[in-house]
Scaffold this active site. Structure first.
Site, PDB file in Angstrom:
ATOM      1  N   TRP A 538       3.783  10.946  -5.493  1.00 48.11           N
ATOM      2  CA  TRP A 538       4.169   9.721  -6.153  1.00 48.11           C
ATOM      3  C   TRP A 538       4.363   8.495  -5.512  1.00 48.11           C
ATOM      4  CZ3 TRP A 538       6.625  14.591  -5.776  1.00 48.11           C
ATOM      5  CH2 TRP A 538       6.378  15.733  -7.006  1.00 48.11           C
ATOM      6  N   ASP A 539       3.880   8.462  -4.290  1.00 44.44           N
ATOM      7  CA  ASP A 539       3.778   7.178  -3.532  1.00 44.44           C
ATOM      8  C   ASP A 539       5.583   6.754  -3.439  1.00 44.44           C
ATOM      9  OD1 ASP A 539       3.251   5.298  -1.978  1.00 44.44           O
ATOM     10  OD2 ASP A 539       2.497   3.929  -3.393  1.00 44.44           O
ATOM     11  N   TYR A 540       6.249   7.767  -3.289  1.00 44.27           N
ATOM     12  CA  TYR A 540       7.594   7.639  -2.830  1.00 44.27           C
ATOM     13  C   TYR A 540       7.890   7.257  -1.342  1.00 44.27           C
ATOM     14  CZ  TYR A 540       9.217   8.357  -7.676  1.00 44.27           C
ATOM     15  OH  TYR A 540       9.036   8.532  -8.944  1.00 44.27           O
ATOM     16  N   ASP A 541       7.246   6.546  -0.461  1.00 50.37           N
ATOM     17  CA  ASP A 541       7.247   6.406   0.785  1.00 50.37           C
ATOM     18  C   ASP A 541       8.707   5.613   0.958  1.00 50.37           C
ATOM     19  OD1 ASP A 541       6.342   4.075  -0.495  1.00 50.37           O
ATOM     20  OD2 ASP A 541       5.234   3.444   1.282  1.00 50.37           O
TER      21      ASP A 541
END
Length: 880
Positions: A538-541
């Site tokens: 989810w691109d939850y970097d």
């Protein structure tokens, strides 16, 4: 029988009895009146047709019946108006009253912003319908005409009240400035400034001024420099690191500016860095692509040190804002990654250096073309003992790359004489991306001390000749925090290349993705790591810089680390071991999507505090009118959405909420440990995404390292994710394509105060006004609080104030720490997407912000460094 004719009635006499029978009078003396009413009827019928067809689609998907019924009502009203029937007005009034009843029921009250798309456009149409009454009326009496005008005026008044009263703006107790300050000379000292101007040359007057020769430093060339200040740790009268002090809490103990006197703040100087988008190429500075400076200066001694968007290093006099020196490393436009960004620089005083020795104190910067620079803090000249002529290439050992793919945008952390840096790797280009390796360099010599490659834990230095660090691994693009006492550095990590599919990820990548890792700066080894997302697709970097506090517990204080995430979860960890002080809860996560066998069955949720909102429902769909709200409802019903962590899908769109620009990002938290208050500004937005199977991807959608003749025509919202079976289509913020309005209702951003010890909310407010936002990018100019998207962090002071810009309304605010009230605000000459800082100089407290704008946030681009302070008082009088 006799007949007497009058102008508008015919009187008929029957014998002894008089009877007056009205006969239809002409509806209008002017045919254009009838034509306008008929045109209105056509408009209503067409709107009704759209609503009816879309409403039938929505009903078939299981959604609200309102749009179908309202559409049929509008078709009827429009048809009657087209026939010049007064019943068309009554039909519309029935629809309008029913609309208000439905809107209040669905919203659950008189909450202004959710009501806007439901009732504002119908109210505008109501005014037009009421103005048609004189044309349609059969009565000769004047009240038909003037009564309709009065009713239309009342409807307009109601519309104004909806904008003014229902939207409930936040109170502003004191406001400075009625208009955006005009750009002036490079430095604009206030009239009362008494400090003499230095002999160094001023900065360029504007963005087109010619800077000094590339690769050189200008300014004072001290022949006998004083001893450098000691290695700074705490933010007191100084602001020695990007996060304030070594603890990165964005807190200052200065208290000269308070809620009682903050309304007297005035701008005392302005500096122009001379770094703007290339005007010769015709770039539009209002929406120039690739510029987002995000800079927070540091202050040590009498000097401010900062960097411009393209890494020009600058030293300013802290009291006057006059330029002392500049060093331009000559960054090519080709090297600009997603943004031309430099969030800040680091200061290092060599404890072994003799007084007056060149580079005894130095400024360290990482550049977007992947260099590590060291210059003398006194003169701006490159440090000859650092690397090769004052610079070290960060491309050594990285392997194949191209300009703009691998870049440094955040200031390095310096712990026990070791410079620690990661790098930004452009998202979703290719699986075979440059490595996310973390490296430590000697702060004096620039020599590589160690490297941490999660795939090769036994490799402690440069890779063997002909090899490269492990490619595609999670990187650390944001700001790390150093712990001088423990000798650790805490680095937030992103996820692997690519973001939305993980089928080729290794075991080590799965273990470290979206984690904070503690590395021992003496050995370069991983001490502990804590993961915030399992199998992140989810691109939850992690974008927030960790803050270090002595955390109060029942057993006493614990050296802790506070970390916030894009999902809004806030974690509190023992920074010695990584153990949570508030144990997270593993909750079941949605399954399915394109990788059902690899998704984690659970995801961690903080038990301390979350900034996240409840899951979305159809009722929360928004827009500017019933039509785009209907379209957003249809999209919501058609998309895959099972709440947070809905798996990515390729057969249909899916909703990611919070989005990758949700929760807390690089602006990070601010912590007032003395008063036990944590402050977080946050975003509350969704993304509307779809994985595009490779066979459906247009030929021009290729990564940055692949040339394609079709790439200029490639859709801007598609990223290639080369090497995976999919590209990714990301509608960031989930915007209605034809208006640019968001599909979810406000607020889109806010600010919250949290009890540090318990994690309980003290207050929560929307942050940002609607004045610079509107459909098609046209500013609405409405000075009402909506809660805008925001990027940049808060500053908290011992004076009981929060200073924050960040919002897309281009305003800078001071907020009461205790109540959340806005006490002061002022317009900015460009977007304020940066974190402010504060310091003291000659007994006066200054607050400084860089207004550099942001291309992603669509705010005006600038190169302005601005300072505010209280008015100077005559000698012998107390400060206000």
């Amino acid at each position: 029988m006799t007949e007497v004719r009058y102008r508008s009635v015919t009187e008929v006499r029957y014998g002894d009895r008089d009877a007056t029978r009205p006969v239809p009078a002409p509806r209008s003396r002017h045919p254009w009146g009838r034509w306008l009413v008929q045109a209105l009827g056509v408009i209503l019928a067409l709107i009704g047709l759209v609503l009816a067809v879309g409403g039938a689609w929505l009903v078939a998907l299981g959604g609200s019946w309102y749009y179908l019924l309202a559409g049929l009502g509008l078709i009827l009203s429009g048809a009657l108006l087209l026939m010049l029937r007064m019943t068309g007005v009554w039909a519309y009034l029935l629809v309008y009253v029913a609309t208000w009843a439905w809107a209040i029921w669905e919203v659950g009250g008189w909450d202004g912003w959710p009501l806007v798309p439901r009732v504002v456009a119908p109210t505008v149409l109501l005014i037009l319908v009421l103005l048609a009454i004189p044309v349609l009326s059969r009565s000769p009496r004047p009240f038909a005409r003037y009564g309709s005008y009065g009713a239309a005026a009342l409807a307009a008044l109601a519309l104004g009240l909806a904008a003014d009263g229902l939207l409930r703006p936040q109170p502003v107790l004191a406001q400075q400035g009625a208009a955006t300050p005009e750009p002036g000379p490079a430095v604009e000292p206030a009239p009362e400034a008494t400090a003499p101007a230095p002999t160094t040359p001023p900065a360029p007057d504007d963005a087109t001024a010619t800077p000094p020769a590339a690769g050189t430093a200008t300014g004072a060339q001290a022949t006998e420099a004083p001893p450098p200040p000691a290695i700074p740790v705490e933010a007191s009268e100084d602001w020695p690191t990007y996060g304030g002090g070594a603890d990165a809490t964005r807190y200052s103990p200065l208290d000269r500016i308070t809620p009682d006197n903050v309304a007297q703040l005035q701008q005392v100087w302005q500096f122009r860095a001379g770094d703007m988008p290339d005007q010769t190429s015709g770039a539009d500075t209002e929406a120039a692509p690739g510029y987002a400076a995000e800079t927070t200066p540091i202050k040590v001694g009498d000097h401010l040190y900062l960097c411009s968007a393209k890494n020009i290093l600058l030293s300013l006099d802290a009291g006057t804002g006059r330029e002392e020196w500049r060093h331009d490393p000559t960054i090519s436009n080709d090297a600009i990654p997603y943004s031309a960004t430099c969030r800040g620089v680091a200061y290092y005083a060599n404890p072994q250096a003799a007084p007056g020795e060149p580079c005894a104190a130095r400024i360290i910067e990482g550049t977007i073309d992947a260099r590590l620079l060291a210059v003398d803090a006194a003169t701006g000249q490159p440090c000859p003992d650092f690397g090769q002529g004052g610079q070290v290439s960060l491309l050594d050992g990285i392997g194949a790359t191209v300009p703009g793919w691998y870049a440094v945008t955040s200031p390095p952390a310096i712990v026990r004489g070791v410079i620690v840096t990661g790098a930004q790797v452009s998202d979703n280009q290719a699986e075979d991306a440059p490595s996310g390796v973390i490296r430590g360099y000697d702060a004096v010599t620039g020599e590589l001390r160690w490297a941490w490659d999660m795939e090769r834990p036994d490799l402690h230095g440069a890779p063997p000749e002909g090899e490269a660090y492990s490619r595609g691994t999670p990187n650390s693009w944001t700001t790390a925090t150093g712990d001088e006492e423990l000798g650790y550095v805490y680095l937030p990590l992103g996820n692997s290349s690519v973001d939305y599919w993980g089928g080729n990820r290794t075991e080590a990548e799965d273990e470290y993705s979206s984690s904070v890792v503690a590395i021992d700066v003496a050995t370069g080894r991983d001490v502990w790591h804590f993961q915030t997302v399992h199998y992140d697709v989810w691109d939850y970097d992690l974008g927030s810089q960790p803050s270090l506090v002595d955390f109060p517990t029942a057993e006493g204080t614990v050296p802790a680390l506070i970390l916030s995430s894009k999902q809004g979860e806030i974690y509190v960890l023992d920074r010695r071991t990584g153990e949570p002080i508030f144990a997270p809860e593993e909750r079941p996560a949605p399954q399915g999507g394109v990788e059902p066998e690899r998704l984690s069955p659970t995801q961690p949720f903080s038990t301390y505090h979350t900034l996240a909102f409840p899951p979305l429902t159809e009722r929360q769909m928004w827009g500017m009118s019933p039509i785009d709200q209907l379209w957003c409802r249809i999209q919501f019903r058609r998309a895959s959405y099972e709440g947070e962590y809905t798996p990515p899908t390729s057969d249909r769109h899916y909703i990611e909420y919070p989005s990758y620009n949700g929760g807390s990002d690089w602006g990070s938290l601010a912590v007032d440990a003395a008063d036990g208050i944590l402050v977080a500004n946050y975003n509350n937005m969704a993304n509307f995404n779809r994985l595009i199977p490779r066979e459906e991807v247009p030929p021009g959608v290729v990564p940055v390292n692949v040339a394609s003749a079709d790439s200029q025509d490639a859709p801007s919202d598609l990223s290639p994710m080369w090497g995976s079976p999919y590209a990714i289509d990301v509608n960031a913020g989930w915007r209605v394509r034809w208006t640019g309005m968001l599909c979810t209702e406000p607020p889109y951003g806010g600010i919250r105060a949290i009890d540090l010890g318990t994690g309980e909310t003290l207050w929560d407010r929307p942050l940002g006004e609607a004045r610079r936002n509107g459909p098609w990018g046209i500013p609405s100019m409405l000075p009402v609080t909506i809660g805008t998207p925001n990027n940049g962090g808060p500053l908290v002071t011992a004076g009981g104030l929060i200073f924050i810009a960040a919002t897309t309304d281009d305003m800078f605010r001071a907020i009461d720490l205790r109540t959340g009230e806005v006490l002061w605000e002022t317009p900015l000459p460009a977007g304020g997407q940066a974190t402010p800082m504060t310091y003291e100089s000659d007994g006066r407290q200054y607050v400084v912000l860089m207004a550099g704008g942001h291309h992603f946030m669509k705010t005006p681009i600038g190169d302005h460094v601005l300072a505010w302070a209280l008015p100077q008082q005559p000698e012998g009088q107390p400060a206000p």
